[in-house]
Design a protein around this motif. Structure first.
Motif, PDB file in Angstrom:
ATOM      1  N   TYR A 179       0.813  -1.217   0.000  1.00 39.75           N
ATOM      2  CA  TYR A 179       0.000   0.000   0.000  1.00 39.75           C
ATOM      3  C   TYR A 179       0.846   1.266   0.000  1.00 39.75           C
ATOM      4  N   GLU A 180       2.090   1.166   0.422  1.00 38.75           N
ATOM      5  CA  GLU A 180       2.999   2.315   0.325  1.00 38.75           C
ATOM      6  C   GLU A 180       3.377   2.588  -1.126  1.00 38.75           C
ATOM      7  N   ARG A 181       3.514   1.524  -1.906  1.00 38.78           N
ATOM      8  CA  ARG A 181       3.798   1.591  -3.347  1.00 38.78           C
ATOM      9  C   ARG A 181       5.041   2.413  -3.653  1.00 38.78           C
ATOM     10  N   SER A 182       6.073   2.183  -2.871  1.00 37.76           N
ATOM     11  CA  SER A 182       7.338   2.900  -3.078  1.00 37.76           C
ATOM     12  C   SER A 182       7.992   2.529  -4.396  1.00 37.76           C
ATOM     13  N   PHE A 183       7.639   1.372  -4.949  1.00 35.98           N
ATOM     14  CA  PHE A 183       8.249   0.932  -6.196  1.00 35.98           C
ATOM     15  C   PHE A 183       7.206   0.831  -7.314  1.00 35.98           C
ATOM     16  N   GLY A 184       6.192   1.674  -7.223  1.00 35.49           N
ATOM     17  CA  GLY A 184       5.211   1.781  -8.299  1.00 35.49           C
ATOM     18  C   GLY A 184       4.535   0.459  -8.595  1.00 35.49           C
ATOM     19  N   GLU A 185       4.459   0.129  -9.864  1.00 32.13           N
ATOM     20  CA  GLU A 185       3.738  -1.072 -10.279  1.00 32.13           C
ATOM     21  C   GLU A 185       4.436  -2.363  -9.850  1.00 32.13           C
ATOM     22  N   TRP A 186       5.687  -2.265  -9.388  1.00 32.04           N
ATOM     23  CA  TRP A 186       6.416  -3.446  -8.925  1.00 32.04           C
ATOM     24  C   TRP A 186       6.353  -3.621  -7.406  1.00 32.04           C
ATOM     25  N   SER A 187       5.561  -2.792  -6.738  1.00 36.02           N
ATOM     26  CA  SER A 187       5.484  -2.877  -5.276  1.00 36.02           C
ATOM     27  C   SER A 187       4.906  -4.207  -4.808  1.00 36.02           C
ATOM     28  N   ARG A 188       3.906  -4.708  -5.526  1.00 40.90           N
ATOM     29  CA  ARG A 188       3.343  -6.003  -5.143  1.00 40.90           C
ATOM     30  C   ARG A 188       4.351  -7.141  -5.338  1.00 40.90           C
ATOM     31  N   VAL A 189       5.146  -7.070  -6.376  1.00 39.62           N
ATOM     32  CA  VAL A 189       6.183  -8.085  -6.585  1.00 39.62           C
ATOM     33  C   VAL A 189       7.182  -8.062  -5.425  1.00 39.62           C
ATOM     34  N   TYR A 190       7.546  -6.868  -4.980  1.00 45.03           N
ATOM     35  CA  TYR A 190       8.446  -6.731  -3.836  1.00 45.03           C
ATOM     36  C   TYR A 190       7.811  -7.315  -2.582  1.00 45.03           C
ATOM     37  N   GLN A 191       6.569  -6.932  -2.317  1.00 43.40           N
ATOM     38  CA  GLN A 191       5.870  -7.438  -1.129  1.00 43.40           C
ATOM     39  C   GLN A 191       5.768  -8.961  -1.159  1.00 43.40           C
TER      40      GLN A 191
END
Length: 635
Positions: free
Chosen positions: A160-172
């Motif tokens: 939900y912070e989305r620090s890495f834009g569209e790749w934030s979910r991949v990071y999470q």
């Protein structure tokens, strides 16, 4: 020997015995002394053991050989595919640094906490010492540490912070992939917490859920909340439309009180929950079916006397696996709640939640496969059988290689789903992306759930008999994996969901599937080493297109019979395309190419093969039923 010397020797032996019995059993290691062969002089050490009254393999003396156990190393550093995937799509040093330190924490501390959760399962205390009903669910200290860790590491917040834009979910999800096998099943409440946050976000994060959303996505342990999911009732599991009996009684202040019985509530120690109920009108009547269901938000709290408000915990479920997590039957007797959805829009309102929880389920499946393979790989370098290490036996390596191919396929399948979710949430998704996300969510969940059970079961064989011994921790991986094909929709239920999304999109989800899969193959057409794999996937796509054309001319029962095989075909073909695509990356390894080739050796489109054999003809269902309910011939 003089009398004085003999006495001194005896006292020394007695002293040794006294000292020995004072040593903790776990620290004692007794060397084995073999009998001297004829003509050989016993060593001084052997004579010492005999003089002290000790002989090998007597009473507690069990010999000197102890098999080294498999060692969990940093799961991030040990996973070449995870690192390669992130290096290709999310090459941020901050991400790599975080995942590396997180992986180290898994190996050193958190995996032990997970084991503590397993051996100290939750228990229910109905009454206090003075007879008052309290319904306390007592969990282990490690379970509580998992909650604090989840907040600190942002295991929900990152999405939900989305620090890495569209790749934030991949990071999470990469972080959850590392965490899941060591989490003591804490990833289950995290899945529901993430799903609840998604639902609350879709409502606009207004009163009365603004505070709850802030807590669900917090990185501060003292503020962090988890959410339960109270949907299943006695009459229905996935069939919530006809199986939900809980009623919501309107109150004068606009709130509601819920009355009903929830048969299966996961993570029952959560701070809040989302649940479905039917709103009563002034006469007490409710609307049947899905049109009568609304979505409600409720906080789990206690009154001044310590009793749960509007809830009684009837009992904890005794489950095959996932024993670390409290799952309970609940009586709702006036639970205060707020309606989140429009009346009658409850099922539609949880669609986002189901997407999230099914992705979490798929991550846990891929992670379980990876973990058992990492342990089996390490054990193969420690265990000797028939004169050489397991890793030097070609048959054993071939078995692990097949597991590796399945695990790689599952990982890429799940991560592509996370990529699509990230694009949707960041506002960069195309219509094709949206269609793919809708189609692949049930496909990936159902396929990886079945993969996990098969791969983990095979993995236990890698440890021989020790794979069947509870205190190694290995059987728990298999017991916990079994839930992955059941929770959030069984294989057949999700196969029917695939048919629904095809029908509701007028086939556009399949058009998106074919378009994207073919584009992945086109990019690989010039790579000669991948030619057999490209040809296999291309041929399977053509077979699938032919099946769809034929099925479109048949009745609904035809597709229903084929639903499971259709879902498997979609999963295998798409996974093959993803493995090929990853192998085309400029920094791909020879193993990436080999994995793609091995995956594509299997039957990629079973639905076309079975169609050709008449499996879905109208004569099949009665024959299936007759076979299942076959009765012995009388007389």
């Amino acid at each position: 020997m003089s009398v004085r010397s003999a006495l001194l020797h005896r006292r020394a032996a007695v002293g040794l015995c006294t000292l020995w019995h004072g040593v903790p059993r776990s620290l004692i290691h007794i060397r084995s002394a073999s009998a001297a062969e004829p003509g050989q002089k016993r060593s001084d050490e052997e004579q010492l053991w005999e003089a002290a009254g000790y002989r090998p393999f007597t009473r507690a003396r069990i010999g000197s050989f102890f098999q080294d156990s498999p060692v969990l190393k940093n799961p991030f550093l040990e996973d070449a595919l995870l690192r390669g995937y992130l290096r290709r799509h999310l090459p941020h040093e901050a991400v790599f640094s975080d995942l590396c330190s997180f992986g180290e924490r898994m190996a050193k501390d958190v995996d032990g906490w997970g084991r503590e959760c397993e051996v100290t399962p939750p228990r229910l205390v109905h009454f206090d010492p003075w007879g008052r009903r309290v319904d306390h669910i007592v969990t282990s200290p490690a379970w509580k540490r998992m909650k604090d860790l989840s907040a600190q590491e942002g295991l929900v917040a990152i999405g939900y912070e989305r620090s890495f834009g569209e790749w934030s979910r991949v990071y999470q999800m990469s972080k959850l992939y590392i965490f899941s096998p060591s989490s003591g099943l804490y990833t289950c409440p995290l899945a529901m917490t993430d799903g609840a946050a998604k639902v609350l976000q879709s409502t606009g994060v207004l009163w009365p859920v603004e505070e709850a959303y802030s807590r669900l996505t917090s990185r501060k342990p003292e503020r962090f909340w988890t959410s339960g999911q109270w949907m299943t009732e006695r009459q229905g599991g996935s069939d919530v439309a006809s199986g939900t009996e809980t009623v919501a009684v309107p109150q004068t202040d606009g709130s509601y009180k819920l009355h009903g019985f929830k048969w299966f509530t996961s993570a029952t120690d959560a701070d809040m929950t989302l649940t479905l109920a039917r709103v009563q009108d002034r006469t007490g009547a409710t609307t049947p079916g899905s049109k009568g269901l609304s979505l409600f938000y409720a906080e789990v709290s206690r009154d001044e006397e310590g009793r749960l408000r509007g809830v009684e915990v009837q009992r904890l479920k005794d489950k095959l696996g996932t024993r670390q997590m409290p799952t309970a039957e609940l009586l709702l007797d006036g639970l205060p709640a707020q309606r989140l959805s429009e009346e009658g829009r409850g099922v539609a309102s949880i669609a986002n939640m189901l997407t999230i929880t099914r992705i979490h389920n798929s991550i846990s499946a891929a992670a379980a496969m990876r973990r058992v393979l990492q342990l089996a790989r390490d054990y193969a370098s420690r265990r000797t059988a028939f004169g050489k290490l397991l890793k030097d036996h070609p048959l054993h390596m071939g078995t692990l290689a097949r597991m590796e191919v399945e695990t790689r396929g599952a990982f890429l399948l799940v991560m592509d789903l996370c990529r699509l979710l990230g694009r949707e949430e960041s506002g960069t998704a195309t219509q094709l992306d949206a269609h793919l996300l809708r189609l692949l969510t049930p496909v990936v969940k159902l396929y990886t759930g079945k993969q996990a059970v098969a791969v983990v079961s095979e993995g236990l064989e890698s440890f021989g008999g020790q794979g069947y011994i509870e205190d190694t921790g290995l059987p728990g991986i298999l017991r916990d994996a079994q839930v992955l094909s059941i929770w959030e929709g069984t294989t057949n239920v999700l196969s029917l969901d695939v048919l629904r999304c095809v029908a509701r999109s007028s086939g556009m989800v399949l058009h998106a599937f074919f378009t994207h899969a073919k584009s992945l193959l086109a990019d690989a057409s010039s790579v000669s080493s991948l030619a057999p794999a490209v040809e296999a996937v291309g041929g399977a796509l053509s077979e699938l297109e032919e099946f769809v054309q034929v099925a479109a001319t048949r009745g609904p029962s035809y597709l229903e019979q084929a639903a499971r095989d259709l879902a498997y075909s979609l999963a295998r073909i798409y996974t093959g395309a993803l493995l090929i695509d990853h192998a085309c990356w400029k920094r791909a390894s020879p193993s990436d190419t080999y994995a793609a080739l091995r995956w594509c050796e299997q039957e990629l489109c079973p639905v076309a093969t079975k169609q050709g054999r008449g499996y879905y003809d109208s004569s099949t269902p009665p024959l299936d039923a007759a076979l299942v309910y076959d009765r012995p011939i009388q007389g």
